[in-house]
Design a protein around this motif. Structure first.
Motif, mmCIF file in Angstrom:
data_model
loop_
_atom_site.group_PDB
_atom_site.id
_atom_site.type_symbol
_atom_site.label_atom_id
_atom_site.label_comp_id
_atom_site.label_asym_id
_atom_site.label_seq_id
_atom_site.Cartn_x
_atom_site.Cartn_y
_atom_site.Cartn_z
ATOM 1 N N LEU A 257 0.819 -1.200 0.113
ATOM 2 C CA LEU A 257 0.001 -0.086 0.102
ATOM 3 C C LEU A 257 0.988 1.250 -0.091
ATOM 4 C CD1 LEU A 257 -2.595 -1.145 2.205
ATOM 5 C CD2 LEU A 257 -2.915 -0.519 0.369
ATOM 6 N N SER A 363 -7.159 -7.998 6.319
ATOM 7 C CA SER A 363 -8.083 -7.829 7.075
ATOM 8 C C SER A 363 -7.609 -7.152 8.452
ATOM 9 C CB SER A 363 -8.836 -9.034 7.375
ATOM 10 O OG SER A 363 -9.401 -9.720 6.460
ATOM 11 N N PRO A 364 -7.091 -6.045 8.330
ATOM 12 C CA PRO A 364 -6.348 -5.377 9.437
ATOM 13 C C PRO A 364 -7.941 -5.040 10.505
ATOM 14 C CG PRO A 364 -5.740 -3.922 7.360
ATOM 15 C CD PRO A 364 -6.946 -5.319 6.886
HETATM 16 MO MO1 MOS Z 1 -5.243 -4.782 2.588
HETATM 17 S S1 MOS Z 1 -4.442 -5.520 4.416
HETATM 18 O O1 MOS Z 1 -6.074 -3.332 3.358
HETATM 19 O O2 MOS Z 1 -4.401 -4.231 1.328
#
Ligand code: MOS
Length: 750
Positions: A257, A363-364
C-alpha cells in the motif's frame, strides 16, 4: 462438498457470471510482466541492499573503500552520500491520507531503528556483483539495548490518538465494569496473536528511470497514488513529475500500500547514475523491511445472563508498535458492531518496540481480533451449555449497537443458519473430546464473520472506437484478485456489448486516479467509477446518435442502442455519427451520507471439522465451509477464489502462521518460506464457499460490498473452536502449534 452455489445473476449480462480470469492465460504462460521483469527502459543497473545487524543504535563507521573498487560496481550509497531528505516526522498516527503518502527517507542518518534497516545500497552491472560486493562493506556500530517484548511491558502502554483508518481508540456504552461484575455467567480470557508477515509471492521490487526531471517507477504496488505521493514527499518533487507503472502484481496482502526501501533507493541511485536502476527486496529482507502485523495481547470479557443474553462486552487490545512510526491496528473495532449488549467497552493500547513499522495486513483489525473474540464467544457458549449459533443469534442486534444507526444489510444469522444446515452442524457433539475415529479426535467449530464496507474516491475513463472497441483505463491495480475481469464485466454490462470488445488497462498513474487495491474496497470503488464513466459514454453516444435515440429512454443491449422502437448497431452508429470515437470520464466520491446513516458491513459464517491425533497432537483440517453475504457478487468464480484464499489464511493464523522475534536482538528469526509456515494444498482439505444473495443499494451503484478480506475474518476462530471441540483443550496463544497442544493432550487419559 465441492458444489459451489453460484449466485443467481441479478441481470442477464456478464455481471454475476462465473467469468474466467481475463489475465489468466497471460499469467500462466509467463507473459504478464511483473515489476522486476520490465525491460522497455533498456539496460539497467542492479541494486542490492545491505541491512543493519543491530536493532537499535548508530553507525560509528562504515567503510566502503573495498566495495567501491570491486569489479562491476557502479555506486555505493550510504547515509554519508545519500541525497538530502526530509526528516521522518513525528511517530504519531497521522490522518489516513498522511499515513499513506508521508515521506519515508532511507539511508538518511546514522541512526539504526530496527534490525536489517538498510545501511547501504550497492549498485553494479549485475545482481550477483552487487550482492557479493555488499559483503565487502565494513560497518561498526554502537548498539543500544532495544525493547522487543510486548507481554512483559504492558505497563508501558500508551493510548494513541486514533487507530488505523482514523477510528476511535476507545468506545464505551453504559457501565461495563458494574454490569460485568454482576453478570451471572462470565468469560474473562486473554489471548495472544503473534507477529505475522504478509509474504506475497512477488517480492517488493522497483525499477527507476529518470528522463530529466521526470521519474518513471516500475514497481509492485496496490495503490499507485500512494506511491506517487510517498515518493514525491520523500524526494521533494511534485508528484506530477512521477509516473508509476504496475500492471501486474503478485499479491500484496497490505504490504504494497505504501513505498518501501526498494522504491526509494532505486530512485536515488538512478538519479545519481543517470541510468535505470532496479532494486528488489530479497525474501528475507521483506520480513523487516516490508511491514508486518504486530503481536497483540487480547483481553476479552463477556458477561451474560443465564439465557445467554450478553449484559456486558469488553475488549482490550495491546499491540506492539514501532517507535518511529505508529501503527495501531483497529483490532477491537469490529466488536462495536457485532453483538448486542447494553454495556460495552473497547480499547486499544500500544507498546513501543524497536522494530520497523507495522502495516495493514489481510483484514487489518478483524483478522487477529476475530480470532480472539470469536474464540471467547465459543467459550461463552460452552459455559452456558448452549449451541454457539444459538448464543450468537440470541445477541443479534437490531441496529448497530454503538453507532445507533441501522445496518444497510445484515445477513449474519442467515449465514449461520445456512451454513449449519449445509455443513451438518446438528451432528456436532457439543461435549468436547467425545467423537473418535481410532486414535483421532474429531471436532467441529464455527465462528461469525463481519467486516466494514469501504468506498474510496476513484475515477475511470472509457472510450469507444469507431469500430466499437471499448477501452477502459484507470490507475487501479489487480493484485491477483480478478480486477481486470470484473471491470471488464462491469463495462460490458453497462454498455451492452460483448466482453470480447472491452479492453481494461490498469496500473499506470497516467490513467485516472483510483483508491487502488486495499481494504477490500477495490471492486466497489473502481467498479463504481467504471460504471459512472460508462454512463457518461452512453450519454455521448445518445447525443451523437441523434433522433430518435436522443429523445427517448435509450437502452444498450446486444451491441445495439435501442429507443422508440428503433435500434442501431453501435458499430454502425459510431461510423455514422462519431468517426473519431467517443470518450468519457466518471467517478465516485468518498463515502457519503449512506455511510453516516447506515452501518455498512459484510457478514459470513465459517464451519470447520478437524481431526486431532491423540498421540502426536497433529491437527488435520477435514472440511471447511464459509457462507458469505457481501452484497451483489460480480463474479462468483473470482469471488469464490477470494474467499478460499481468506479461509486458507484463517487456517494459517489458527495453526501455523507466526513471525518469531528473537527478543534479545530484535530480529525476526524464521524469515523465509521454509520456516514461516503457511497452509498448502495438503493442509486445507475439503473447502467450500456459499454466497447468500444480497444487493446493497446503500453501498454503491452496483450494490456490491467488499469481500476480499471477509474470508479471513473469524475463519481462524472456527478452526480453533473445532480443535477445542475435538480435544477439550483451549490454546489461547496463537498459532495452535503442536508444542502448545501436546502437553495438555498427553496429560489426558484417553
Ligand atoms: Mo489490505 S491489508 O487493506 O491491502
Amino acid at each position: 462438498m465441492n458444489t459451489p452455489m453460484h449466485n443467481q445473476a441479478l441481470s442477464d449480462g456478464p455481471i454475476g457470471q462465473p467469468v474466467d480470469r481475463i489475465d489468466g492465460r497471460l499469467k500462466v504462460t509467463g507473459r504478464a510482466t511483473y515489476a522486476y521483469e520490465q525491460n522497455e527502459m533498456g539496460p539497467v543497473a542492479y541494486g542490492y541492499i545491505l541491512g543493519a545487524t543491530i536493532a537499535r543504535g548508530r553507525i560509528d563507521e562504515i567503510d566502503v573503500r573495498q566495495a567501491e573498487r570491486a569489479p562491476g560496481v557502479l555506486y555505493v550509497m550510504t547515509y554519508r552520500n545519500a541525497p538530502p531528505q526530509p526528516a521522518f516526522g513525528p511517530p504519531l498516527t497521522a490522518t489516513p491520507a498522511e499515513v499513506f503518502t508521508r515521506a519515508r527517507p532511507v539511508l538518511a542518518t546514522d541512526r539504526i531503528r530496527y534490525y536489517d534497516e538498510p545501511v547501504a545500497l550497492v549498485v553494479a552491472m549485475t545482481f550477483e556483483a552487487a550482492r557479493s560486493t555488499a559483503s565487502l562493506i565494513r560497518v561498526r556500530y554502537t548498539a543500544e539495548r532495544g525493547d522487543h517484548d510486548l507481554t512483559s511491558r504492558l505497563s508501558e502502554a500508551y493510548t494513541p490518538t486514533r487507530t488505523n483508518a482514523g477510528l476511535q481508540t476507545d468506545s464505551a456504552v453504559g457501565d461495563f465494569d458494574t454490569a460485568f461484575k454482576a453478570a451471572p455467567v462470565m468469560i474473562d480470557a486473554t489471548y495472544y496473536t503473534p507477529y505475522q508477515s504478509h509474504n506475497p509471492m512477488e517480492p517488493h521490487a522497483s525499477i527507476a528511470c529518470w528522463a530529466g526531471e521526470d521519474l518513471t517507477l516500475y514497481t509492485s504496488a496496490q495503490t499507485l497514488a500512494n506511491f506517487r505521493g510517498g515518493l514525491a514527499n520523500t524526494l521533494g518533487i511534485p508528484q506530477e513529475r512521477i509516473r508509476v507503472v504496475s500492471p501486474y502484481v503478485g499479491g500484496g496482502f497490505g504490504s504494497k500500500l505504501i513505498i518501501h526501501p526498494d522504491a526509494v533507493l532505486a530512485t536515488y541511485a538512478a538519479r545519481v547514475l543517470q541510468q535505470p536502476v532496479k532494486v528488489a527486496l530479497t525474501r528475507q529482507q521483506m520480513y523487516a523491511n516490508a511491514g508486518h502485523r504486530a503481536a497483540m495481547q487480547h483481553h476479552v470479557r463477556l458477561g451474560a445472563d443465564s439465557t445467554g443474553k450478553l449484559l456486558a462486552m469488553g475488549y482490550d487490545v495491546w499491540s506492539a508498535t514501532s517507535r518511529f512510526e505508529e501503527f495501531c491496528e483497529q483490532t477491537a473495532v469490529f466488536a462495536r458492531s457485532l453483538y448486542a449488549a447494553p454495556n460495552r467497552l473497547t480499547r486499544h493500547r500500544l507498546v513501543p518496540v524497536d522494530l520497523n513499522r507495522g502495516e495493514w495486513m489481510r483484514s487489518p483489525g478483524e483478522a487477529p481480533g476475530m480470532l480472539a473474540f470469536e474464540s471467547a464467544m465459543d467459550e461463552l457458549a460452552e459455559r452456558l451449555n448452549q449451541d454457539p449459533i444459538a448464543v450468537r443469534a440470541l445477541n443479534e442486534p437490531e441496529i448497530d449497537p454503538e453507532r445507533g444507526v441501522p445496518f444497510a444489510t445484515r445477513s449474519l444469522v442467515a449465514c449461520m443458519r445456512t451454513g449449519a444446515e449445509r455443513f451438518g452442524w446438528s451432528n456436532r457433539n457439543p461435549v468436547p473430546g467425545r467423537v473418535r475415529e481410532g486414535r483421532k479426535l474429531i471436532g467441529m467449530g464455527m465462528a461469525a464473520a463481519i467486516r466494514p464496507n469501504y468506498l474510496g474516491p476513484s475515477r475511470a475513463q472509457v472510450s469507444m472506437s469507431p469500430t466499437g472497441r471499448v477501452l477502459v483505463r484507470l490507475d487501479m491495480t489487480d493484485i491477483g484478485t480478478g480486477t481486470y475481469t470484473i471491470l471488464t464485466q462491469v463495462a460490458a454490462q453497462s454498455l451492452g456489448v460483448p466482453m470480447s470488445t472491452v479492453q481494461v488497462q490498469l496500473g499506470d498513474s497516467r490513467f485516472p486516479q483510483t483508491a487502488g487495491s486495499g481494504g477490500s474496497w477495490g471492486a466497489a470503488s473502481a467498479g463504481s467509477a467504471v460504471e459512472a464513466a460508462c454512463q457518461g459514454l452512453k450519454q455521448q453516444i445518445i447525443q451523437a446518435a441523434g433522433v430518435p435515440y436522443s429523445d427517448g429512454q435509450a437502452q444498450f443491449a446486444g451491441g445495439r442502442i435501442i429507443a422508440n422502437g428503433r435500434s442501431e448497431r453501435l458499430t454502425d452508429l459510431m461510423m455514422r455519427a462519431a468517426p473519431k470515437g467517443l470518450q468519457a470520464e466518471g467517478g465516485v466520491g468518498p463515502m457519503g451520507d449512506s455511510y453516516k446513516n447506515y452501518s455498512q458491513h459484510s457478514n459470513g459464517a465459517h464451519f470447520v471439522e478437524v481431526s486431532v491425533d491423540m498421540d502426536t497432537a497433529e491437527i488435520r483440517m477435514r472440511r471447511m465451509l464459509s457462507v458469505i453475504a457481501a452484497g451483489r457478487v460480480l463474479n462468483p468464480k473470482t469471488a469464490r477464489s477470494q474467499i478460499l484464499g481468506g479461509m486458507t489464511w484463517g487456517i494459517g493464523a489458527a495453526l501455523m502462521e507466526q513471525t518469531l522475534l528473537d527478543t534479545r536482538h530484535g530480529h525476526f528469526i524464521n524469515h523465509d518460506l521454509a520456516e514461516y509456515l503457511i497452509p498448502v494444498n495438503g493442509d486445507i482439505a475439503d473447502m467450500d464457499v456459499v454466497f447468500i444473495e444480497e444487493a446493497d443499494e446503500k453501498a454503491n451503484v452496483l450494490g456490491i460490498k467488499g469481500l476480499g478480506e471477509l474470508g479471513v475474518c473469524g475463519a481462524g476462530a472456527a478452526v480453533a473452536n473445532a480443535v477445542y471441540n475435538a480435544t477439550g483443550i483451549r490454546v489461547r496463544e496463537f498459532p495452535i502449534s503442536i508444542d502448545k497442544l501436546l502437553p495438555a493432550l498427553a496429560a489426558r487419559d484417553w
